[in-house]
Write a protein that holds these residues in place. Sequence first.
Motif, mmCIF file in Angstrom:
data_model
loop_
_atom_site.group_PDB
_atom_site.id
_atom_site.type_symbol
_atom_site.label_atom_id
_atom_site.label_comp_id
_atom_site.label_asym_id
_atom_site.label_seq_id
_atom_site.Cartn_x
_atom_site.Cartn_y
_atom_site.Cartn_z
ATOM 1 N N GLY A 246 0.783 -1.222 0.000
ATOM 2 C CA GLY A 246 0.000 0.000 0.000
ATOM 3 C C GLY A 246 0.816 1.275 0.000
ATOM 4 N N LYS A 247 2.151 1.171 -0.056
ATOM 5 C CA LYS A 247 2.998 2.355 -0.072
ATOM 6 C C LYS A 247 2.872 3.062 -1.425
ATOM 7 N N LYS A 284 -10.489 1.703 -5.679
ATOM 8 C CA LYS A 284 -9.570 2.620 -5.006
ATOM 9 C C LYS A 284 -8.740 3.440 -5.994
ATOM 10 N N LYS A 285 -8.916 3.143 -7.293
ATOM 11 C CA LYS A 285 -8.120 3.796 -8.339
ATOM 12 C C LYS A 285 -6.625 3.546 -8.133
ATOM 13 N N HIS A 286 -6.307 2.325 -7.721
ATOM 14 C CA HIS A 286 -4.925 1.948 -7.463
ATOM 15 C C HIS A 286 -4.379 1.053 -8.576
ATOM 16 N N VAL A 287 -3.177 1.374 -9.016
ATOM 17 C CA VAL A 287 -2.399 0.464 -9.843
ATOM 18 C C VAL A 287 -1.371 -0.165 -8.916
ATOM 19 N N ILE A 288 -1.482 -1.470 -8.688
ATOM 20 C CA ILE A 288 -0.631 -2.142 -7.709
ATOM 21 C C ILE A 288 0.524 -2.816 -8.434
ATOM 22 N N VAL A 289 1.740 -2.517 -8.013
ATOM 23 C CA VAL A 289 2.936 -3.037 -8.665
ATOM 24 C C VAL A 289 3.722 -3.909 -7.695
ATOM 25 N N GLY A 290 4.538 -4.793 -8.279
ATOM 26 C CA GLY A 290 5.344 -5.685 -7.459
ATOM 27 C C GLY A 290 6.391 -6.377 -8.300
#
Length: 381
Positions: A246-247, A284-290
């Motif tokens: 979530g950062k 949440k309008k989040h693009v989650i990367v990893g």
Amino acid sequence: MSLDDTPVLNSLGFAKPPAQTRVVVAMSGGVDSSVVAAMLAEEGYDVVGVTLQLYDHGAALAKKGACCAGVDIHDARRVAEEMGFPHYVLDYENIFQDAVIDEFADSYLAGATPVPCIRCNERVKFKDLLETAKDLDADCMATGHYIQRVMGDAGPQLHSAADANRDQSYFLFSTTAEQLDYLRFPLGHLPSKDATRALAAKYGLAVADKPDSQDICFVPNGNYASVIEKLRPGAAEAGEIVDTEGKVLGTHNGVIHYTIGQRRGLGIGGLADPLYVVRLDVDKKHVIVGPKELLSTRTIPVREINWIGDGKLTDVAEREITVRVRSTRPPRPAILRPISETEAEVELLTPEEGVSPGQACVFYDPESPRIFGGGWIWRGY
């Protein structure tokens, strides 16, 4: 009946002369469907060419590689005139909008990666157009798809094309047994696209050297996001790029600009290790990367399954198959475990990267070119 009394079948599988066999050919204006129509006309069949106007062809005239745009309708009509068979243009704009384009937009807005070409085959060409062919008293409908229809003990089967580089089975998995009984694919046995173009030259078709269509027909230059923004104004709302904890690592100008597995163009440079889009959270309008390893998937939930293998999908608790989760990837070994007649869990024997909701999961016989059907990948991981 003795062997001598066995009726002789024509090349389309009917026990009557070609001249008494009416076939509707779905003509996109490209070289493939044009060759099919010319080939059948030369063989003496009662050919009727039909082209679908799928969207505003006036706006599409300037788009190179568009399918069923104004120039393509003209090319299809010209082939019909050259070969001497009737040709009709049907206005399917409203049907195409409702059955394909709207779902494409909504799926993207939901964070999925849709495949509208499959829905077009399923909901337009092999449904409405097929019914139109029957209304025209046609014995069958032929298309320029690279796939094979092979007669088996229990009826026609769907097999991959002879040319693996042209095979379109990924886009035709939703073809039902009833539709397959009526459809014909005269190009599926050809060894290469060069063989198709050679036939076009043999028939003297003006489209013999016409380039293949590229991208999705209604998406200019492959720019999905611009189409979505036109269809759904306000869809490209800004949000945050975050890691799996979530950062916040950066910002973006709309989830619709990103796809699972994407690495380039994230705008979060300066990090020690490369990051990839591993999930999209639309709410949440989040693009989650990893890291890349998070893209590996072994278990895939599949629904809306179309089963065209032998018996019922649920006849066995599990079966060994091969599956394709993207059109550009070869089939991989997997275990298929049915949950119902339309849902199943697929376990990949080797993890696959970039599996995305909205893509198709197509089932193949590991021992032959036969397609068993497939379904839709339906949730994130």
